[in-house]
Design an enzyme around this catalytic site. Sequence first.
Site, PDB file in Angstrom:
ATOM      1  CD  GLU A  55      -3.036   1.038   2.362  1.00  0.00           C
ATOM      2  OE1 GLU A  55      -4.060   0.275   1.801  1.00  0.00           O
ATOM      3  OE2 GLU A  55      -3.059   1.484   3.403  1.00  0.00           O
ATOM      4  CE  LYS A  57      -1.388   3.562   6.207  1.00  0.00           C
ATOM      5  NZ  LYS A  57      -2.320   2.836   7.304  1.00  0.00           N
ATOM      6  CE  LYS A 117      -7.679  -0.002   2.627  1.00  0.00           C
ATOM      7  NZ  LYS A 117      -6.113   0.324   3.390  1.00  0.00           N
ATOM      8  CD  GLU A 166     -10.951  -2.482   5.747  1.00  0.00           C
ATOM      9  OE1 GLU A 166     -10.311  -2.275   5.077  1.00  0.00           O
ATOM     10  OE2 GLU A 166     -11.270  -1.600   6.496  1.00  0.00           O
ATOM     11  CG  ASN A 187      -8.636  -2.929   9.242  1.00  0.00           C
ATOM     12  OD1 ASN A 187      -7.684  -2.849   9.904  1.00  0.00           O
ATOM     13  ND2 ASN A 187      -8.819  -1.848   8.461  1.00  0.00           N
ATOM     14  CD  GLU A 217      -7.977  -5.111   4.505  1.00  0.00           C
ATOM     15  OE1 GLU A 217      -9.006  -5.871   3.509  1.00  0.00           O
ATOM     16  OE2 GLU A 217      -8.683  -4.196   5.062  1.00  0.00           O
ATOM     17  CB  SER A 218      -4.312  -3.289   9.507  1.00  0.00           C
ATOM     18  OG  SER A 218      -4.981  -2.189   8.702  1.00  0.00           O
TER      19      SER A 218
END
Length: 271
Positions: A55, A57, A117, A166, A187, A217-218
Amino acid sequence: MNILEKIIADKYKEVEEKKSLTPVKLLEKSAFFSGPIVSMKKYVTHPEKSGIISEFKRKSPSKGWINASAAIEQVSIGYMQAGASALSVLTDKEYFGGTNEDLKTARKFNYCPIIRKDFIVDEYQILEAKSIGADCILLIAAALEPEKLKSLAYFAKSLGLEVLMEVHDGEELDRSLCDGLDLVGVNNRNLKTFEVSIDTSLALVDRIPANFIKVSESGISDPATLIQLKKAGFDGFLIGENFMKSSRPEQAAYNFIKEFRKLLETELTKA
């Protein structure tokens, strides 16, 4: 009002503004609009690829600026050369420091799946995603009523785009699953407290039906965690902050993926 509710309220206003400035007919004239879609599903599950969705970001509501000076061209090309399966590009300006131009640039320089996103609340944003070169969109279960999410997913499918939904917990998962989705992401970040725990993914993996590609994710900062998640049944892994906090995110991705592949080989040898 929590941060997600604030972002969504602002997003509705932003979309209305954009509609008045750039009509749909103009979006449809974009050079990217009729371009081929690269399948996120195929790339994430490709046996020779890492499954990592890298990603881009610049900042986040919880951390502020992560990497204000990162150049999308250099980082996105570097991510793909490092062995990422796909790219995730933030296009929300207010909270994440992203722009539509970031995604257009990533598209121009990379032949790989790119997910837009953003906080999608309207069909207009899906048309916009296609017009800037996205292959896949994100729908956040916590931000959308199930019927709304379903109709947005079907609209994306009608344009040939893939959809990643998500979720943050089992309740969101159960109420929002529909056949308009391609990938389901868990997430690991609690949107109310911003605490991160991989246990969120591990608790939900078996509740996601097998016909969806499963993405964690994350909060993934250790290649060994990927082995754990892969064993549990995840196909894809979205990693952003861990790479972006480095002065050279593409190098951080390269080192991470190299280590992950080494661990994977060791696991396969054991088996």
